[in-house]
Design a protein around this motif. Structure first.
Motif, PDB file in Angstrom:
ATOM      1  N   ARG A  32      -7.322  11.617  10.984  1.00  0.00           N
ATOM      2  CA  ARG A  32      -6.248  12.132  10.117  1.00  0.00           C
ATOM      3  C   ARG A  32      -4.892  11.587  10.566  1.00  0.00           C
ATOM      4  NH1 ARG A  32      -7.163  12.307   5.702  1.00  0.00           N
ATOM      5  NH2 ARG A  32      -4.998  12.860   5.493  1.00  0.00           N
ATOM      6  N   ARG A  33      -4.693  11.480  11.874  1.00  0.00           N
ATOM      7  CA  ARG A  33      -3.420  10.948  12.374  1.00  0.00           C
ATOM      8  C   ARG A  33      -3.240   9.497  11.921  1.00  0.00           C
ATOM      9  NH1 ARG A  33      -2.744  11.834  18.568  1.00  0.00           N
ATOM     10  NH2 ARG A  33      -0.717  10.945  18.110  1.00  0.00           N
ATOM     11  N   ALA A  34      -4.310   8.717  12.004  1.00  0.00           N
ATOM     12  CA  ALA A  34      -4.237   7.322  11.554  1.00  0.00           C
ATOM     13  C   ALA A  34      -3.987   7.264  10.044  1.00  0.00           C
ATOM     14  CB  ALA A  34      -5.519   6.576  11.909  1.00  0.00           C
ATOM     15  N   ALA A  39      -0.481   6.459   5.328  1.00  0.00           N
ATOM     16  CA  ALA A  39       0.068   7.034   4.098  1.00  0.00           C
ATOM     17  C   ALA A  39       1.592   6.940   4.071  1.00  0.00           C
ATOM     18  CB  ALA A  39      -0.377   8.485   3.953  1.00  0.00           C
ATOM     19  N   GLN A  40       2.209   6.993   5.235  1.00  0.00           N
ATOM     20  CA  GLN A  40       3.663   6.884   5.320  1.00  0.00           C
ATOM     21  C   GLN A  40       4.139   5.437   5.313  1.00  0.00           C
ATOM     22  OE1 GLN A  40       5.625   9.816   8.143  1.00  0.00           O
ATOM     23  NE2 GLN A  40       3.494   9.906   8.825  1.00  0.00           N
ATOM     24  N   GLY A  41       3.195   4.510   5.294  1.00  0.00           N
ATOM     25  CA  GLY A  41       3.549   3.096   5.300  1.00  0.00           C
ATOM     26  C   GLY A  41       3.798   2.540   6.688  1.00  0.00           C
ATOM     27  N   GLY A  45       1.868   2.102  13.360  1.00  0.00           N
ATOM     28  CA  GLY A  45       1.449   3.403  13.886  1.00  0.00           C
ATOM     29  C   GLY A  45      -0.024   3.663  13.620  1.00  0.00           C
ATOM     30  N   ALA A  46      -0.489   3.259  12.431  1.00  0.00           N
ATOM     31  CA  ALA A  46      -1.907   3.424  12.089  1.00  0.00           C
ATOM     32  C   ALA A  46      -2.773   2.561  13.004  1.00  0.00           C
ATOM     33  CB  ALA A  46      -2.144   3.062  10.631  1.00  0.00           C
TER      34      ALA A  46
END
Length: 196
Positions: A32-34, A39-41, A45-46
Motif C-alpha cells: 500500500r505504501r508503494a 498514486a501521488q506521482g 518513492g515507489a
C-alpha cells in the motif's frame, strides 16, 4: 485506505508507519505504501518502497513486475532488465516474462543484447506454440538489427536467416487467417526489413 481515498496522504503515511511498527512483515501495508507513492506521482518513492519490500519478500513476482514497469516508464532499462530476470527465475514458464525481458533487451540495443533478445523471443514462441505475433515480429526485428550491426561478419548468419524466414512465414500465415486486409502492409514491412 480510506485516508488515501480522501487524499489525506500524510495521515495515511503515518497510519501505515504505525501499522508497520506493530508488524514489520505485513506485506499488504508495504504494498500500500508503494501504491500510495505511485498514486501521488512519486515514482522514485515507489521504487524505494518496492526495493525495501523486495529485500524482505524476494519471491513476490507481482512486486518485481510492478518495479520493472516503473523502471520501463522511467526509461531505466538496465534496472528493468534485472527485474525481468528475477521474474523469469520466479516464473520460468510464463511467456509474458520472457517477452517483456526480450523487449527491454531489444530497446537497450547492442549486439549482445540483440542476440539475447532474439533468444528470449524464440523462447516465447516455444512456450506459446508459435502463437505470439509480437515475438515473431521481435525475431524479425532482432535479426534485421543484428544483420545491420554485423554486416556479414556474423558466423551465425545462416542460422539466423533460417529462424528469420520461419518467423516471417509464420507471420504471413497468421495474417492470412486473422487479418487478410493487412497482409499487404505486413509484406511491405517485411520487405523493408529485407525479410521477404
Amino acid at each position: 485506505m480510506l485516508l488515501e481515498a480522501k487524499g489525506s496522504w500524510s495521515e495515511a503515511k503515518k497510519a501505515y508507519s504505525s501499522l508497520l511498527e506493530d508488524n514489520a512483515l505485513d506485506q499488504v501495508i508495504h504494498k500500500r505504501r508503494a501504491a500510495m507513492e505511485k498514486a501521488q506521482g512519486n515514482l522514485s518513492g515507489a521504487i524505494e518502497c518496492l526495493n525495501k519490500y523486495l529485500e524482505i519478500f524476494m519471491a513476490d513476482h507481482d512486486a518485481w513486475r510492478e518495479l520493472a514497469e516503473i523502471y520501463v516508464s522511467l526509461q531505466m532499462y538496465k534496472q528493468a532488465a534485472f527485474c525481468y530476470e528475477e521474474l523469469i527465475l520466479c516464473q520460468p514458464t510464463n511467456p509474458l516474462c520472457h517477452l517483456a525481458y526480450a523487449d527491454v533487451l531489444y530497446t537497450v540495443g547492442g549486439l549482445e543484447n540483440l542476440q539475447a533478445a532474439k533468444k528470449y523471443y524464440a523462447s516465447v514462441i516455444d512456450l506459446t506454440g508459435g502463437m505470439n505475433t509480437r515475438a515473431l515480429f521481435g525475431i524479425c526485428l532482432c535479426t534485421s538489427a543484428i544483420g545491420q550491426l554485423t554486416k556479414g561478419r556474423n558466423k551465425e548468419e545462416k542460422e539466423s536467416l533460417g529462424l528469420q524466414s520461419l518467423a516471417a512465414t509464420a507471420l504471413e500465415k497468421d495474417y492470412k487467417q486473422r487479418a487478410p486486409s493487412k497482409l499487404s502492409l505486413l509484406s511491405s514491412t517485411l520487405r523493408s526489413l529485407k525479410l521477404s
